[in-house]
Design a protein around this motif. Sequence first.
Motif, short mmCIF file in Angstrom:
data_model
loop_
_atom_site.label_atom_id
_atom_site.label_comp_id
_atom_site.label_asym_id
_atom_site.label_seq_id
_atom_site.Cartn_x
_atom_site.Cartn_y
_atom_site.Cartn_z
N TYR A 133 41.67 -34.85 -6.72
CA TYR A 133 41.04 -34.19 -7.81
C TYR A 133 41.02 -32.63 -7.70
CZ TYR A 133 38.06 -33.50 -11.90
OH TYR A 133 37.51 -33.12 -13.04
N ASN A 167 44.59 -30.97 -7.61
CA ASN A 167 45.10 -30.80 -8.96
C ASN A 167 44.62 -29.52 -9.51
OD1 ASN A 167 47.39 -32.33 -8.92
ND2 ASN A 167 46.41 -33.97 -9.61
N ASP A 212 52.83 -34.99 -8.81
CA ASP A 212 51.77 -35.56 -8.36
C ASP A 212 52.40 -36.90 -7.70
OD1 ASP A 212 49.54 -37.33 -7.86
OD2 ASP A 212 48.26 -36.28 -9.33
N LYS A 235 45.31 -43.11 -1.27
CA LYS A 235 45.82 -44.25 -1.57
C LYS A 235 46.48 -45.13 -0.44
CE LYS A 235 45.03 -42.38 -6.01
NZ LYS A 235 43.76 -41.88 -5.86
N GLY A 288 41.28 -37.69 1.00
CA GLY A 288 41.78 -36.13 0.83
C GLY A 288 43.16 -36.31 0.23
N1 PLP Z 1 46.17 -38.10 -9.17
C1 PLP Z 1 46.51 -39.19 -9.36
C2 PLP Z 1 47.69 -39.77 -10.13
C3 PLP Z 1 45.43 -40.37 -9.19
O1 PLP Z 1 45.72 -41.57 -9.49
C4 PLP Z 1 44.29 -39.81 -8.50
C5 PLP Z 1 43.20 -41.05 -8.21
O2 PLP Z 1 42.40 -40.92 -7.90
C6 PLP Z 1 44.14 -38.26 -8.24
C7 PLP Z 1 45.23 -37.60 -8.64
C8 PLP Z 1 42.83 -37.90 -7.73
O3 PLP Z 1 42.92 -38.30 -6.36
P1 PLP Z 1 41.54 -38.37 -5.50
O4 PLP Z 1 41.03 -39.85 -5.74
O5 PLP Z 1 41.82 -38.02 -4.09
O6 PLP Z 1 40.55 -37.11 -5.90
#
Ligand code: PLP
Length: 399
Positions: free
Chosen positions: A108, A111, A203, A238, A244
């Motif tokens: 998050y 991005n 992404d 994931k 992170g």
């Molecule tokens: N981008 C995508 C496509 C996602 O599915 C997610 C899911 O959480 C994120 C970014 C955000 O990642 P994070 O959970 O590490 O904040």
Amino acid sequence: MFLSDLDKEIAVLKKMGRYRFLRPLSTAQDAVITINGRQLVNFASNNYLGLANHPEIVAAFTAAAARYGVGAGASRLICGHMDIHAQLEEALARLKGTEACLTFSSGYLANLGILATLGGPRATVFSDELNHSSIIDGCRLSRSRVEIYRHADADRLEALLKTSKAPRKIIVTDSVFSMDGDIAPLPDLVALRDRYGAVLVVDDAHAVGVLPPRGCGSAEYFNLPPEAIDVQMGTLSKALGTYGAYICASKKTVDYFINTCRTFIYNTGLPPALAGAAIKAVEMLSAGTDLLRRLWENRESFIAEMAARGRPVESPSAIMPLITGGDRETMVVSAALYERGLFVHGIRPPSVPQGMGRLRLTLMATHTTEMVRTAAACVDELFGEEGLKAIGKKRYKKS
Ligand code: PLP
């Protein structure tokens, strides 16, 4: 005081069937989990390879915690940069074939940071309509003009690029779409990037550790050279089973981010123990883990089981969107699966467009063939009872 109205707003959400609540797991993030004392087969997790609780990853985490402690203690630019961060960044850059890499505390934040750093009043961001919410929020934070193009539609994107006079054009897309499981037309987007002098940001959250042949991500899947994508963002949370995120890019780009990206600069460094665990996960993936093969066998077996029941589900990834439509249907089927011992999360607006509610079923390497077969049989039966058809949506075909 407006807080006194929150009850009313919550009541509205409940009435609309959009109320959300937390379910506590009392086990690790495995193929079988326990929620409120009840055992369920887990088809809701992004722990695609089963690394979140893999003994080798846990051991690497423990060893790194013993050496470096748990927290990084400060922003990386103050005194929170440790050699284990550098090792993780080198390993990720090697995996992606890029010159450099920079880690973030979450996808998050990555991005938000990417778009706020590259964007600005002179930029236009061209964003796929089904991009992840962190990209949507990044677009907002970037203070740029934002053009939303129809999902995975390179022609629509080109029409927008053609008429844009912005000196900085940024194309941003999920590679594997998190709620749909389909894949962006990256070769077309790369061609448009070149034709219109744009920057391409991808992404890869649901591509790394998932897409064939080796799980290195969408560039590898499409046989694109690493420099075809200017910023390859990915998460460690994931398939890599930890927490992170990172960007893989040129040295120059990473250097610029270190100097200007606010979600990197004003945030404590990734906990070193997590960096240690993530290094092990990247090592396992780079060495060609059998878990990737198991994930693909399970994915293919689910697709075959559904097709044999006359409910074709086309998904090139480990995410199977089973479209239910309305909020009520989504929650009825999800609850009925839960009663049968299967945890498949129901997804409703605003996570997906209105009328496109769905069950988001994810496969893992750690599912047994029997678990996958049972899931397909139960989904088929419950969709039948509700008079639903799993809708196969138009998807981009790899040429
Ligand atoms: N981008 C995508 C496509 C996602 O599915 C997610 C899911 O959480 C994120 C970014 C955000 O990642 P994070 O959970 O590490 O904040």
